[in-house]
Motif scaffolding. Structure first.
Motif, mmCIF file in Angstrom:
data_model
loop_
_atom_site.group_PDB
_atom_site.id
_atom_site.type_symbol
_atom_site.label_atom_id
_atom_site.label_comp_id
_atom_site.label_asym_id
_atom_site.label_seq_id
_atom_site.Cartn_x
_atom_site.Cartn_y
_atom_site.Cartn_z
ATOM 1 N N ALA A 116 38.978 34.012 31.068
ATOM 2 C CA ALA A 116 38.875 32.604 30.662
ATOM 3 C C ALA A 116 37.455 32.276 30.229
ATOM 4 N N SER A 117 36.517 32.790 30.977
ATOM 5 C CA SER A 117 35.129 32.487 30.726
ATOM 6 C C SER A 117 34.646 33.100 29.408
ATOM 7 N N SER A 118 35.069 34.332 29.138
ATOM 8 C CA SER A 118 34.535 35.004 27.952
ATOM 9 C C SER A 118 35.011 34.339 26.667
ATOM 10 N N ILE A 119 36.192 33.740 26.695
ATOM 11 C CA ILE A 119 36.698 33.104 25.481
ATOM 12 C C ILE A 119 36.329 31.619 25.440
ATOM 13 N N SER A 120 35.782 31.102 26.547
ATOM 14 C CA SER A 120 35.589 29.653 26.675
ATOM 15 C C SER A 120 34.693 29.036 25.611
ATOM 16 N N LEU A 121 33.602 29.709 25.285
ATOM 17 C CA LEU A 121 32.681 29.110 24.312
ATOM 18 C C LEU A 121 33.315 29.021 22.939
ATOM 19 N N VAL A 122 33.991 30.106 22.552
ATOM 20 C CA VAL A 122 34.628 30.109 21.237
ATOM 21 C C VAL A 122 35.706 29.025 21.187
ATOM 22 N N ASN A 123 36.433 28.869 22.288
ATOM 23 C CA ASN A 123 37.461 27.835 22.332
ATOM 24 C C ASN A 123 36.872 26.423 22.319
ATOM 25 N N SER A 124 35.632 26.300 22.730
ATOM 26 C CA SER A 124 34.990 24.987 22.731
ATOM 27 C C SER A 124 34.052 24.837 21.548
ATOM 28 N N ALA A 125 34.309 25.605 20.503
ATOM 29 C CA ALA A 125 33.425 25.586 19.324
ATOM 30 C C ALA A 125 33.176 24.163 18.852
ATOM 31 N N SER A 194 30.846 35.625 27.397
ATOM 32 C CA SER A 194 31.065 34.446 26.550
ATOM 33 C C SER A 194 30.024 34.387 25.442
ATOM 34 N N ALA A 195 28.784 34.705 25.782
ATOM 35 C CA ALA A 195 27.723 34.692 24.765
ATOM 36 C C ALA A 195 27.965 35.792 23.738
ATOM 37 N N LEU A 196 28.372 36.963 24.220
ATOM 38 C CA LEU A 196 28.629 38.072 23.291
ATOM 39 C C LEU A 196 29.803 37.755 22.371
ATOM 40 N N THR A 197 30.820 37.059 22.917
ATOM 41 C CA THR A 197 31.999 36.761 22.103
ATOM 42 C C THR A 197 31.662 35.791 20.969
ATOM 43 N N VAL A 198 30.697 34.893 21.216
ATOM 44 C CA VAL A 198 30.299 33.982 20.133
ATOM 45 C C VAL A 198 29.750 34.775 18.953
ATOM 46 N N ALA A 199 28.897 35.736 19.267
ATOM 47 C CA ALA A 199 28.262 36.496 18.189
ATOM 48 C C ALA A 199 29.196 37.577 17.632
ATOM 49 N N TYR A 200 29.901 38.246 18.510
ATOM 50 C CA TYR A 200 30.761 39.354 18.076
ATOM 51 C C TYR A 200 32.172 39.105 18.563
ATOM 52 N N ARG A 201 33.007 38.677 17.644
ATOM 53 C CA ARG A 201 34.378 38.370 18.036
ATOM 54 C C ARG A 201 35.137 39.607 18.490
ATOM 55 N N ASP A 202 34.538 40.775 18.287
ATOM 56 C CA ASP A 202 35.159 42.018 18.754
ATOM 57 C C ASP A 202 35.487 41.939 20.238
ATOM 58 N N SER B 27 30.206 41.824 12.612
ATOM 59 C CA SER B 27 31.061 42.409 13.630
ATOM 60 C C SER B 27 30.218 43.362 14.470
ATOM 61 N N PHE B 28 30.850 43.834 15.496
ATOM 62 C CA PHE B 28 30.150 44.719 16.420
ATOM 63 C C PHE B 28 29.668 45.980 15.699
ATOM 64 N N ARG B 29 30.539 46.469 14.816
ATOM 65 C CA ARG B 29 30.196 47.681 14.058
ATOM 66 C C ARG B 29 28.932 47.448 13.235
ATOM 67 N N GLU B 30 28.882 46.258 12.625
ATOM 68 C CA GLU B 30 27.712 45.959 11.804
ATOM 69 C C GLU B 30 26.459 45.858 12.659
ATOM 70 N N MET B 31 26.662 45.365 13.893
ATOM 71 C CA MET B 31 25.506 45.272 14.762
ATOM 72 C C MET B 31 24.989 46.675 15.072
ATOM 73 N N LEU B 32 25.939 47.597 15.319
ATOM 74 C CA LEU B 32 25.536 48.961 15.657
ATOM 75 C C LEU B 32 24.833 49.622 14.473
ATOM 76 N N THR B 33 25.455 49.503 13.277
ATOM 77 C CA THR B 33 24.813 50.121 12.111
ATOM 78 C C THR B 33 23.518 49.394 11.795
ATOM 79 N N GLY B 34 23.514 48.069 12.058
ATOM 80 C CA GLY B 34 22.306 47.294 11.811
ATOM 81 C C GLY B 34 21.171 47.754 12.702
ATOM 82 N N ALA B 35 21.520 48.059 13.941
ATOM 83 C CA ALA B 35 20.502 48.512 14.885
ATOM 84 C C ALA B 35 19.912 49.847 14.432
ATOM 85 N N LEU B 36 20.794 50.669 13.820
ATOM 86 C CA LEU B 36 20.314 51.971 13.352
ATOM 87 C C LEU B 36 19.422 51.824 12.132
#
Lengths: 290, 429
Positions: A116-125, A194-202, B27-36
């Motif tokens: 819940a927490s990891s998706i929370s920020l994106v859901n509160s965009a 949650s912070a990582l999910t904002v930057a990387y939706r992966d 994306s995460f992949r871009e971050m990894l390649t970006g870091a390289l």
């Protein structure tokens, strides 16, 4: 962004929302510490968000809060049949059902809190891009929604303890402290993800796997004693491992293994501090990238 | 702060990096390649290659001061930096350089109803939204009755807001925001909501806020609203302050500086177009009787307004509205294509709608042409904005023998009749 209070206002409420408050907006650089005073001033928002999550949780469901009982009980039954019955995994001499439930209780809370927490920020965009408040409140509040479930599961566990007639001991008194430890670890992991999910939706795809793998890396369906003695410390580097084993000790009345709890808590604290520091560093970019 | 200004902005700048590692949409992949590849990029930058080309300054060297109690409008074309300025003032995003000092409690309204949860009741949402806007529980309790009364939703307080009509929803959302009591209020174009009666109520509330001595910063595309609310106005252009002064002068300068409002024609390609994912405008043209794009019209001749738009997803019940607004911000009239199209479903593709303004309807003077599209009671598809300006001149035949301007927003030529009744002693009808 920095906020200074220039006035001699007494209360924090006055400092942050007061009529003489001076707000200074400047570019911020580098790492910064969590502003606990500001966070405290915004505690009402935190409470309101937790309230919202609890109220909304079982709206428009037929069974309502019964789900809070069904979910862990069904999981327990499945695990008991598969791991306890078919795979014959040892359970330190306790009935497998109660052995696994004592671990499922904190684990389910942890898993739900983290997802819940990891998706929370994106859901509160929407909120993040329209209103200012300390962003960390969102992932923190997202964890609160599961507390009701946790309480209900605890009642179920007590019922199981009565049924099997095990575990009523003074160790139970430590359970609240252990619960706090779980909340703490979940906060660390949740805030970071949650912070990582904002930057990387992966991470939306990573998190479910992470939780699944994490469960098998944690002694939930098996006892930690199954791991060879010399590798045990490695297991406890996983902060949830020590806490879950301690939970079993508390509810089943076993002796506590203090070194293992110590290692796990230490890792949990380091994780938490690092997660919050990372969050604070990237927080101000959220609105631009969310 | 040594002086007594409520807001002081000095040397404010905001830089956005397009593409590259800092855009965040990677994306995460871009971050990894970006870091390289980062060390190589850094090497290139040291050698003075590239890097700087893909960033732009949304705001640069913005300076102004606002005294307590001033109501200031901020205007400018799309992309002039208004939203960025507002976001920085609201502390949603950080400036890249410069400094802002604000004295007093600051509330910003970039949207009404932020954080409203559809499953929660009206009552619960008042507390939720109030807390998000920075009100304490105590404060909300004190103002609860006033909020409910303003929103006119007494009967539905315990109904989930997802069952509200769009009008009720917006009223409730605005009511909460209207009861904030900050020293400084930063408002984006949030007043363009609800029906006419409610808009009027909101406008009144905003005027009260100004009268109470609060400092208000107000962004809008609605020049009429700017004129009636603000005493001072700041015109932003390409990220810096172009003009700062009396509201009348600045609004006039805004219109006369316009490229897109003077040609009788405006076109958009790509992402610049107003609209959203479902539909966007492609162009608006004002055509004279010969089909030529014009911005000056004879009151005695017809005018055609041609609106080109592109639909991306099938749309049901879309209504296109056209408004003529006078220089003073009064809506002369509104017309819609809905009489003809009704509840049809539009399939993806490009469309051109044409509306004929008959001869002898418009008065002499300037009109702003505002276009708006939406599904009534559901959602706005294209935000209502003044996209073009037309100058209407009288040739002497338009309703009068003399070249004079009549009072009124329109000067229609209507049918009159006259009959002589009775003899010399006229004793009434």
């Amino acid at each position: 962004m920095a906020t200074k209070d220039s006035s001699g206002a007494d209360t924090l409420q006055e400092v942050y929302f007061g009529h003489e408050h001076l707000t200074v907006i400047e570019p911020a650089k580098g790492w910064r510490a969590l502003n606990f005073r500001e966070l405290w001033a915004y505690r009402e928002l935190f409470l309101v968000l937790v309230q919202r999550d609890i109220k909304v949780r079982y709206k428009q469901t037929v069974l309502g809060v019964v789900w809070a009982v069904l979910q862990p009980v069904l999981t327990m039954l499945i695990f008991t049949v598969i791991f306890g019955g078919l795979a014959k995994i040892p359970s330190d001499g306790y009935p497998y059902a109660i052995f696994v439930f004592a671990a499922l209780l904190p684990w389910t809370f942890f898993a739900n809190a983290v997802s819940a927490s990891s998706i929370s920020l994106v859901n509160s965009a929407n909120m993040v891009s329209k209103v200012y408040f300390p962003r960390v409140i969102i992932p923190l509040a997202a964890i609160g929604g599961g507390l009701i479930d946790l309480m209900i599961s605890t009642v179920v566990l007590f019922a199981l303890m009565l049924w099997y007639g095990v575990g009523w001991s003074a160790h139970l008194l430590l359970a609240p402290a252990l619960l706090l430890a779980v909340v703490f670890i979940a906060l660390g992991v949740g805030v970071l993800l949650s912070a990582l999910t904002v930057a990387y939706r992966d991470f939306r795809f990573v998190v479910p796997f992470l939780i699944q793998i994490w469960m098998y890396a944690t002694p939930v369906v098996y006892p930690a004693s199954l791991v060879p003695e010399k590798w045990q410390w490695l297991v406890y580097l996983n902060p949830m491992a020590g806490v879950i084993e301690a939970f079993r000790s508390a509810f089943l009345g076993r002796p506590f293994d203090l070194p293992s709890i110590g290692i796990s808590l230490l890792v949990g604290i380091i994780l938490f501090v690092w997660a919050v520091a990372y969050f604070e560093r990237v927080e101000r970019r959220f609105a631009d990238i969310i | 702060m040594s002086d007594c200004s409520a807001i002081r902005v000095s040397g404010l700048g905001k830089q956005y990096v397009l593409g590259g590692a800092e855009s965040g949409n990677e994306s995460f992949r871009e971050m990894l390649t970006g870091a390289l590849s980062a060390p190589f990029r850094r090497l290139k930058r040291l050698q003075g290659e590239g890097a700087d080309g893909d960033s732009f300054w949304a705001l640069k060297e913005v300076n102004f001061q606002i005294k307590p109690g001033e109501v200031v409008g901020i205007i400018g074309r799309n992309g002039a930096g208004k939203s960025t300025l507002l976001k920085i003032l609201s502390r949603i995003t950080d400036p890249t350089e410069g400094r802002i000092e604000m004295r007093g409690r600051v509330s910003s309204l970039l949207e009404v109803g932020t954080g409203f949860h559809p499953e929660l009741t009206g009552r619960e949402n008042i507390f939720l939204n109030g807390a998000i806007l920075g009100m304490s529980r105590r404060e909300i309790l004190d103002k609860f009755d006033a909020i409910v009364e303003f929103a006119e939703v007494e009967k539905f307080l315990d109904t989930p807001v997802k069952r509200y009509s769009s009008g009720m929803y917006v009223r409730l959302a605005f009511a909460v925001a209207a009861h904030l009591e900050p020293e400084i209020l930063v408002v984006d174009e949030v007043l363009a909501v609800g029906d006419a009666a409610f808009q009027k109520k909101c406008l009144g509330k905003m005027q009260d806020v100004g009268r109470e001595g609060r400092t208000v910063l107000f962004v809008s595309h609605n020049m009429g609203m700017i004129r009636s609310l603000c005493s001072r106005c700041i015109l932003l252009s390409s990220g810096s302050v172009e003009l700062d002064g009396d509201v009348g002068e600045v609004v006039e300068a805004y219109f006369s500086s316009g490229i897109e409002t003077e040609e009788g024609e405006v076109q958009w390609e790509g992402d610049q177009a107003p609209g959203g994912k479902e539909i966007c405008l492609r162009g608006i043209r004002l055509l004279d009787a010969h089909g030529n794009a014009q911005s000056i019209f004879d009151a005695a001749a017809v005018m055609d307004v041609e609106i080109a738009y592109e639909v991306f997803e099938p749309l049901r019940g879309m209504r296109l509205n056209l408004q003529f607004v006078t220089q003073d911000g009064v809506v002369a009239f509104t017309t819609t294509d809905h009489h003809q199209t009704g509840e049809t479903t539009l399939l993806p593709g490009r469309y051109v709608a044409k509306c004929r303004i008959p001869e002898n309807l418009l008065n002499q003077g300037g009109y702003m042409i505002r276009v708006h599209a939406g599904i009534p009671g559901v959602r706005v598809l294209i935000e209502g904005r003044e996209y073009l300006r037309a100058q209407v001149v009288g040739s002497g035949a338009g309703g009068s023998f003399y070249k004079e301007k009549w009072a009124g927003v329109v000067a229609p030529k209507l049918v009159w009749s006259m009959k002589k009744k009775g003899g010399v002693h006229c004793e009434g009808f």
